[in-house]
Every structure is written in structure tokens, then in C-alpha cells.
Design an enzyme around this catalytic site. Structure first.
Site, PDB file in Angstrom:
ATOM      1  N   GLY A 111       0.800  -1.226   0.000  1.00  0.00           N
ATOM      2  CA  GLY A 111       0.000   0.000   0.000  1.00  0.00           C
ATOM      3  C   GLY A 111       0.827   1.268   0.000  1.00  0.00           C
ATOM      4  N   ARG A 114       3.700   5.908   2.174  1.00  0.00           N
ATOM      5  CA  ARG A 114       4.115   7.310   2.330  1.00  0.00           C
ATOM      6  C   ARG A 114       3.701   8.127   1.118  1.00  0.00           C
ATOM      7  NH1 ARG A 114      10.586   7.044   1.423  1.00  0.00           N
ATOM      8  NH2 ARG A 114      10.641   5.205   0.102  1.00  0.00           N
ATOM      9  N   LYS A 134       4.770  12.323  -2.078  1.00  0.00           N
ATOM     10  CA  LYS A 134       5.514  11.171  -1.561  1.00  0.00           C
ATOM     11  C   LYS A 134       6.389  11.650  -0.415  1.00  0.00           C
ATOM     12  CE  LYS A 134       8.728   7.496  -2.778  1.00  0.00           C
ATOM     13  NZ  LYS A 134       9.531   6.885  -3.848  1.00  0.00           N
ATOM     14  N   ASP A 281       4.461  -4.442  -7.269  1.00  0.00           N
ATOM     15  CA  ASP A 281       3.858  -3.210  -6.733  1.00  0.00           C
ATOM     16  C   ASP A 281       4.499  -1.978  -7.353  1.00  0.00           C
ATOM     17  OD1 ASP A 281       5.962  -4.459  -5.012  1.00  0.00           O
ATOM     18  OD2 ASP A 281       5.993  -2.477  -4.110  1.00  0.00           O
ATOM     19  N   ASN A 282       5.526  -2.162  -8.156  1.00  0.00           N
ATOM     20  CA  ASN A 282       6.198  -1.021  -8.781  1.00  0.00           C
ATOM     21  C   ASN A 282       5.989  -1.002 -10.294  1.00  0.00           C
ATOM     22  OD1 ASN A 282       7.116  -0.164  -6.296  1.00  0.00           O
ATOM     23  ND2 ASN A 282       9.100  -1.156  -6.484  1.00  0.00           N
ATOM     24  N   ASP A 291       7.770   4.764  -9.438  1.00  0.00           N
ATOM     25  CA  ASP A 291       8.508   4.404  -8.233  1.00  0.00           C
ATOM     26  C   ASP A 291      10.013   4.386  -8.461  1.00  0.00           C
ATOM     27  OD1 ASP A 291       7.794   4.204  -5.673  1.00  0.00           O
ATOM     28  OD2 ASP A 291       6.708   2.323  -5.873  1.00  0.00           O
TER      29      ASP A 291
HETATM   30  P1  AMP Z   1       9.137   0.901  -2.252  1.00  0.00           P
HETATM   31  O1  AMP Z   1      10.337   0.083  -1.925  1.00  0.00           O
HETATM   32  O2  AMP Z   1       9.365   2.392  -2.162  1.00  0.00           O
HETATM   33  O3  AMP Z   1       8.458   0.492  -3.511  1.00  0.00           O
HETATM   34  O4  AMP Z   1       8.116   0.628  -1.068  1.00  0.00           O
HETATM   35  C1  AMP Z   1       7.600  -0.639  -0.741  1.00  0.00           C
HETATM   36  C2  AMP Z   1       6.500  -0.454   0.266  1.00  0.00           C
HETATM   37  O5  AMP Z   1       7.027   0.089   1.476  1.00  0.00           O
HETATM   38  C3  AMP Z   1       5.394   0.487  -0.167  1.00  0.00           C
HETATM   39  O6  AMP Z   1       4.207   0.014   0.411  1.00  0.00           O
HETATM   40  C4  AMP Z   1       5.826   1.792   0.448  1.00  0.00           C
HETATM   41  O7  AMP Z   1       4.778   2.705   0.593  1.00  0.00           O
HETATM   42  C5  AMP Z   1       6.379   1.321   1.779  1.00  0.00           C
HETATM   43  N1  AMP Z   1       7.367   2.238   2.328  1.00  0.00           N
HETATM   44  C6  AMP Z   1       8.632   2.426   1.902  1.00  0.00           C
HETATM   45  N2  AMP Z   1       9.248   3.351   2.656  1.00  0.00           N
HETATM   46  C7  AMP Z   1       8.356   3.774   3.568  1.00  0.00           C
HETATM   47  C8  AMP Z   1       8.389   4.740   4.619  1.00  0.00           C
HETATM   48  N3  AMP Z   1       9.472   5.457   4.900  1.00  0.00           N
HETATM   49  N4  AMP Z   1       7.265   4.887   5.360  1.00  0.00           N
HETATM   50  C9  AMP Z   1       6.160   4.167   5.108  1.00  0.00           C
HETATM   51  N5  AMP Z   1       6.070   3.251   4.139  1.00  0.00           N
HETATM   52  C10 AMP Z   1       7.156   3.045   3.372  1.00  0.00           C
HETATM   53 MG    MG Z   2       6.981   0.848  -4.449  1.00  0.00          MG
END
Ligand code: AMP
Ligand code: MG
Length: 530
Positions: A111, A114, A134, A281-282, A291
Site C-alpha cells: 500500500g 508514504r 511522496k 507493486d512497482n 517508483d
Molecule cells: P518501495 O520500496 O518504495 O516500492 O516501497 C515498498 C512499500 O514500502 C510500499 O508500500 C511503500 O509505501 C512502503 N514504504 C517504503 N518506505 C516507507 C516509509 N518510509 N514509510 C512508510 N512506508 C514506506
Molecule cells: Mg513501491
């Protein structure tokens, strides 16, 4: 009326409610991290920050959204709005629920941990665009994290989204970059050494931020009503030309997602982009690059290159991206199966992904090499494979090489002179054996392009960028910005606006990776910590 006259000041800008809010919604509107069942969206407000400051904004994107920005008052207002401190009229912010396969494993609910969408706005082409912050604080999906983002990763997303757009590669956009004035603790290399870094918020813009994982989560949980709602919404809002939602349109839609994804990955090939974390998810349902995390650009051409230190097996390396996109599409197919209930039809669409990719890739190869369509695709692909073998015999800068190849095509010299012209692309002088391989390849290629073709060099220069936002350039801009100096970022943003034009004013950015950056953190080694 001049076009400037219809631009609004930020103070008069209004957002509309996103139509995603009409779908199943989370009844609780608290940001406490939790599992959210049976809902696509959770309402949540951005968490204010103490000292927002506008670091950069994309003027032409602002203008395309009808936004007029020109003075310090605008900058302050933008900082307040795009840090999440002040909501624009009409804004109904929310985050969405999605899951995903990470590194090949089902990871359950992820989800928008952030990412907070503020609402939508019709751009000057009449397309509805969603505005998303973001790093604007915790949501129901933040799991154990803080909902924040550091300046270094936000600057990288801001820079690269805009660069991709100007390179002509489908992407989400970035409107602006705002420093929060607050520190964020990050353990950049997961070695137990956490440090305080400056925080930032980037404002993303796209018609939709829906990802494959949005569909997967509802299928995985057996929430088929919600899945159908979301698919029907996607069709109505983003693929209206396919017709009213039905089993047939679901299939036609999936085939279209396959084609768009094929085009996207071929385009990444063209410019030498490595996404770095192609988890499901990306991957965007619109076929956009989405992303921007530990992404990178090829300096030396290397099929095995990934800048992501978390990906030790190289699952998401440059040369694997096409296959991984296919794997991700098969996850999406699996999620759609309960609605479509026709395995052979979904498999046929997946086959179409492979065919579409082959075609798109052939187009990329031909345009990069200046080859005409001679009706012999196998020969053209074989010529490209032979070139890849040459690349592995001597470290060669991909971007410089192809750009110089355009000059060689223009000059049409002999083999030895051609090799001399290409010399600046080599990181080290090729061995005698490698030189012989290169000479061989060049002789064949010069022969292949010997027929006169007035448009050849222009086609090559339109396919082979002169400037890409290499990691070491982004890193230089980050180091300066962390010290409060955004001038490098500003110049880099100006340079990437015209990536195919050789503007001597920006020659400093059209260089091979310098030695200091070869193994430097932030340049060739990036983690998911952001
Ligand atoms: P990402 O690696 O950026 O694609 O993120 C994978 C998941 O982790 C997604 O659900 C992001 O929203 C969540 N996520 C990554 N970093 C954070 C953060 N600092 N705070 C909250 N959720 C995060
Ligand atoms: Mg992501």
C-alpha cells in the site's frame, strides 16, 4: 486570450475529488498502520512539517496543469501546499491499498505507506491528472515505517521522472521538490549505522498511480467484488476506448497492458535505464515508469548491471528486465483469472507481450544502429548481439558510444578511423583481441549502412540521447543540495530538458562516469533505504 492569461495562481487553484474515492473505502480514517480489508482507498491527511522550503519545480509541468508560478510568494505557497501543510480547496486526500510480489515472493499488503494523493486536476490537454505527495507522513499502509522520504531519494525521483519524460519514455511526472526542514533517520546500507538525513516531499503527477499489486491484493484475499470494482473503474477511466466492462474487455485490457509494458521495457533498453526494483507493486497499470528508488543508468554497457545492493542475485539487472516484466504480467494475469476465467486467453495475451517486446526491441535496435527495415529482423538482432559481445570485451560507455556512432554514420569513414572516432566511449583502451573484434563488427555495420539514407543520422540522434541523468550526476546534485545549494540541480534540470540536443553549455553533463564514481555509494551502489 494569451496562454499565460488562463494560468491560475496557486491561491486560486482548485482540485477535484478523485473518482477512486467512489470505490470501496476504508471506514476508518486514522493513519494507524494496519491491515485494511475490502477497501481500495483510505482517507488520510498529510502530516504537516515544520519548515517547508521549495527546492525546485518543473515550470512547464506547472503550466500544463494551469499553474502560474513566478515569484517568492508563489514559492512559499507551493512549499506549504506541496509539503502537505495546507490543503488546496476541493482536496480530499487518500492513500490506496495494494500488495505485491517482491523479489519473486508474495509480500501481502504493502500500500501507499508514504504516498498521499491530494485529488485530481484537468490538464490543458483535457487529461485528468492525479497529484500525489511522496513522503508526507504516515498512512494506514506505513507498516513499521515513518511515512517520510529523504532528500537524496526525493531529488533522484524528481530529476529522473522529468528526465524520462523529456527522453520520451512513458513515466509519472514530478511537479516539485520541497524540503521539509525536518530530519529523517535512515540506515542507508542496512549495517546498523542509522544517521539523520534531511527530509523532503516530491509531488508526483500522473493520470493514475495504479499498479499491478492493486489488483493482486484483492484477488489474493478473495475480495472479488472489490477487484471487479477496481477493474471496471480502470477500464472506464483509463481505457474508455475498449468499451463497456465485460469479460471480453477485461481480456482486451490485459492485452493492452501487455503491449504497453513491452513498449516501456524496450524504451528502458533504448536509454540504458535500470529500474532496480521491478516488484509487481512497482509496475504501472498504464505502462509508465513508476517508483524511482535504487534505479540507475548504464555507464559501461553491462547486461548484468543493477545499482540495487539489495538485489544480490541480480534479479532486476538491466538484461533481465524484459523477462521480469513478463513474469510480473503473469502475476497480473493470475489476479484477473477469477474475473476472466479463461487461462488460454490470458496465456495468449502473455504471448502477445513477448511478440510486442520483440517488435519494440527490434525497432529500438534498428533506430539506435541506423539500420533500415530490410525485412531481415534476425540479421539485425544478430548484429546487435555481436555488438553486445564487443561491449563485454572492453568496457564501453553505452550513451557515448551510440551518440558517437551517429557521427561515424555521418562521416562514413574506414574501420580504423571509425574506431578512433569511438575512442572516447571506452573506459580503458581495448586489448588487441578486443580491437580485432570491434574492427570486425564495425566493418559489417559500415557495410550494412552503406546505402544512402538521408534520414539515418537524424533517426539515430533521435534514438540515442546525448544526456542522461547518470547516477553520478544526481549524486553531485544531491551533495550540493544537502549543503543548501540547489544550483547543480537547477542546471541539470535545464540540461535534461533537451537530452537529444548537443548544447555545449551542458557539455559537463555529457561525460563518461568519472573514476571517483565507479564504486561510490549513490552512484553504482544504492539501497532501497529512502
Ligand atoms: P518501495 O520500496 O518504495 O516500492 O516501497 C515498498 C512499500 O514500502 C510500499 O508500500 C511503500 O509505501 C512502503 N514504504 C517504503 N518506505 C516507507 C516509509 N518510509 N514509510 C512508510 N512506508 C514506506
Ligand atoms: Mg513501491
Amino acid at each position: 486570450m494569451t496562454s499565460a492569461a488562463i494560468l491560475h495562481r496557486l491561491s486560486t487553484l482548485r482540485l477535484e475529488r478523485a473518482s477512486l474515492l467512489e470505490l470501496a473505502a476504508d471506514p476508518f480514517d486514522e493513519a494507524r498502520p494496519r491491515q485494511v480489508y475490502g477497501a481500495v482507498v483510505s482517507r488520510v491527511k498529510p502530516s504537516p512539517v515544520s519548515a517547508p522550503a521549495l527546492l525546485a519545480y518543473s515550470g512547464e509541468l506547472a503550466a500544463s496543469l494551469g499553474l502560474h508560478v513566478d515569484d517568492v510568494a508563489d514559492a512559499d505557497a507551493m512549499a506549504q501546499v506541496f509539503a502537505g501543510n495546507r490543503l488546496l480547496p476541493g482536496s480530499e486526500p487518500f492513500s490506496t491499498c495494494y500488495g505485491g510480489h517482491q523479489f519473486g515472493q508474495w509480500a501481502g499488503q504493502l500500500g501507499d505507506g508514504r504516498a498521499i494523493s491530494l485529488g485530481v486536476l484537468k490538464d490543458r490537454q483535457g487529461v485528468w491528472q492525479e497529484l500525489q505527495l511522496k513522503g508526507a507522513g504516515r498512512t494506514a499502509y506505513s507498516r513499521h515505517a515513518d511515512g517520510r522520504a529523504v532528500l537524496r531519494s526525493s531529488l533522484r525521483e524528481y530529476l529522473c521522472s522529468e528526465a524520462m519524460h523529456h527522453l520520451g519514455v512513458p513515466t509519472t511526472r514530478a511537479l516539485c521538490l520541497v524540503a521539509t526542514g525536518e530530519a529523517v533517520a535512515r540506515d542507508m546500507f542496512y549495517d546498523g549505522r542509522s544517521r539523520a538525513e534531511p527530509g523532503a516531499v516530491v509531488t508526483r503527477v500522473a493520470p493514475s498511480f495504479l499498479r499491478f499489486g492493486h489488483y493482486e491484493i484483492f484477488a489474493a484475499r478473495g475480495e472479488l467484488d472489490v477487484l471487479r470494482q477496481l477493474v471496471d473503474h480502470t477500464l472506464r477511466k483509463h481505457y474508455p476506448s475498449l468499451g463497456k466492462p465485460s469479460r471480453d474487455t477485461y481480456l482486451a485490457w490485459f492485452a493492452e497492458v501487455c503491449r504497453r509494458t513491452a513498449h516501456l521495457v524496450a524504451e528502458w533498453w533504448r536509454v540504458g535505464f535500470v529500474h532496480g526494483v521491478m516488484n509487481t507493486d512497482n509496475l504501472s497499470i498504464l505502462g509508465l515508469t513508476i517508483d524511482y528508488g535504487p534505479y540507475g543508468w548504464l555507464d559501461g554497457f553491462d547486461l548484468g548491471f543493477t545499482p540495487n545492493t539489495t538485489d544480490s542475485g541480480g534479479r532486476y539487472s538491466f538484461g533481465n528486465q524484459a523477462q521480469i516484466a513478463g513474469w510480473n504480467l503473469s502475476c497480473l494475469a493470475q489476479a484477473l483469472l477469477p474475473l476472466v476465467q479463461d487461462v488460454p486467453a490470458l496465456e495468449a495475451a502473455l504471448d502477445e507481450y513477448r511478440t510486442s517486446f520483440e517488435l519494440a526491441f527490434l525497432h529500438v535496435v534498428r533506430s539506435k544502429l541506423g539500420l533500415a527495415d530490410t525485412g531481415e529482423p534476425e540479421a539485425d538482432i544478430a548484429r546487435f548481439s555481436a555488438l553486445v559481445a564487443c561491449f563485454s570485451s572492453a568496457e564501453t560507455d553505452m550513451t557515448l558510444f551510440f551518440r558517437l556512432l551517429g557521427q561515424v554514420a555521418q562521416a562514413s569513414p574506414g574501420v580504423e578511423a571509425a574506431l578512433t572516432m569511438l575512442n572516447p566511449a571506452f573506459y580503458a583502451t581495448p586489448s588487441v583481441q578486443a580491437r580485432a573484434g570491434w574492427a570486425d563488427w564495425l566493418a559489417g555495420w559500415l557495410q550494412a549502412i552503406s546505402a544512402p539514407d538521408a534520414g539515418r543520422v537524424a533517426r539515430m540522434n533521435a534514438a540515442n540521447p546525448w544526456i542522461i541523468p547518470r547516477n553520478w550526476l544526481a549524486q553531485t546534485a544531491i551533495q550540493a543540495a544537502e549543503q543548501g545549494d540547489t544550483s547543480t540541480l537547477t542546471r541539470l534540470m535545464a540540461a535534461i530538458r533537451n537530452p537529444y540536443a548537443e548544447d555545449p553549455a551542458f557539455a559537463e553533463f555529457a561525460q563518461r562516469r568519472p573514476d571517483w564514481a565507479r564504486n561510490a555509494p549513490g552512484c553504482s551502489a544504492l539501497s532501497c533505504s529512502s
